[in-house]
Design an enzyme around this catalytic site. Sequence first.
Site, PDB file in Angstrom:
ATOM      1  N   HIS A  62       0.827  -1.204   0.000  1.00 27.02           N
ATOM      2  CA  HIS A  62       0.000   0.000   0.000  1.00 27.02           C
ATOM      3  C   HIS A  62       0.865   1.260   0.000  1.00 27.02           C
ATOM      4  O   HIS A  62       1.494   1.585   0.996  1.00 27.02           O
ATOM      5  CB  HIS A  62      -0.894  -0.039   1.244  1.00 27.02           C
ATOM      6  N   HIS A  80      -1.245  10.248  -3.260  1.00 25.63           N
ATOM      7  CA  HIS A  80      -2.540   9.799  -2.758  1.00 25.63           C
ATOM      8  C   HIS A  80      -3.528  10.944  -2.587  1.00 25.63           C
ATOM      9  O   HIS A  80      -4.656  10.887  -3.084  1.00 25.63           O
ATOM     10  CB  HIS A  80      -2.381   9.069  -1.425  1.00 25.63           C
TER      11      HIS A  80
END
Length: 377
Positions: free
Chosen positions: A40, A82
């Site tokens: 991740h 992100h």
Amino acid sequence: MSAALVTVSAGRPLTYPLPSGVPQAEKKPMQTFRPYNLAHRGSNGELPEETAAAYMRAIEEGADFIETDIQATKDGVLVCMHDVTLDATTDVADRKEFAGRKTTYEVQWVNTTGWFVVDFTLKELKTLRAKQRFDFRDQQYNGKFPPITFEEFISIALDAKRAVGIYPEIKNPVFVNKHVKWSDGKKLEDRFVETLQKFGYKGQYLSEDWLRQPCFIQSFAPSSLVYISNQTDLPKVFLIDDVTIRTEDTNQTYNEITSDSYFNCIKDYVMAIGPWKDTIVPPADNYLEKATDLIAKAHALGMQVHPYTYRNENSFLHFDFHQDPYAEYDYWINKRGVDGLFTDFTGSLHRYQEWTSPSEKQILQKIASMVSSFKRG
């Protein structure tokens, strides 16, 4: 602030060399016999997220896939970031030359203030340095690494000595497409797919082409996944947020997008769902309650389930796991039966699976033994 008009130009030189020095035929293939270890934003429990260092560390630690979020700069270059803002993960707030860039935009019906990726050119973005999102994680690497482009991210995966998959997300496409306009009329989704195709990513799940260069395409925006379905046959994953969050593009509720009728529709476009793990097993007072039927529904329709996010720190672990991340992995893999796990700590998940999973050779030997016994019988 008006949207920037971006001129389409040739790709910039890569920071990371391509192709890999290891011939494709000599690369160790990806394992497909146990749930996928999905890094991740890289190994971001140890290093600042979505940096080259975080992705390289994840590969070293045994990740099957490295995951990233793809947005566009003011000049139309696809980058790994992100948040739509730079505040939480870079030093932009300390950079006096960019003080005037702080602004407020509406993002998914909420006014958000900060320094936005879409307001920076790639050259400007490259002057920033990444920092850890959480102050309880190792801070020694703050200020050392710049943001990276989508192409640089791909080159890191392709340069690995084994087959390492990529798991890029079409991030906030509604917002990005509103603020960044390409001169040829194309959108973030088009540029995203073109980049994958440029580097040879193609093929349905587990096909020969896919196994050579594994890739999952993910998004919270269902219309983006449907839009690219005619452009690439790469497997797609529909991400599912908290029960309170509506989809950014279709403005649908959690209950709508997890209904039987919607799953029956979306399964024609995606091969997996990626839900927040607390929507699968809701917590109360930091203890797990009864599991929902989300995994069963997805599996019944042939879709895999890749939940997010698994983190080692006590503040993220439910009391059921007694401050033991390995107990959490055991629960989700062996009791819930997930097919992949997004983790901030790739090394921990890899060690757990190495300790507890039979090797592919052992599985084949067991099958051969069963077949032999059957024949003798």
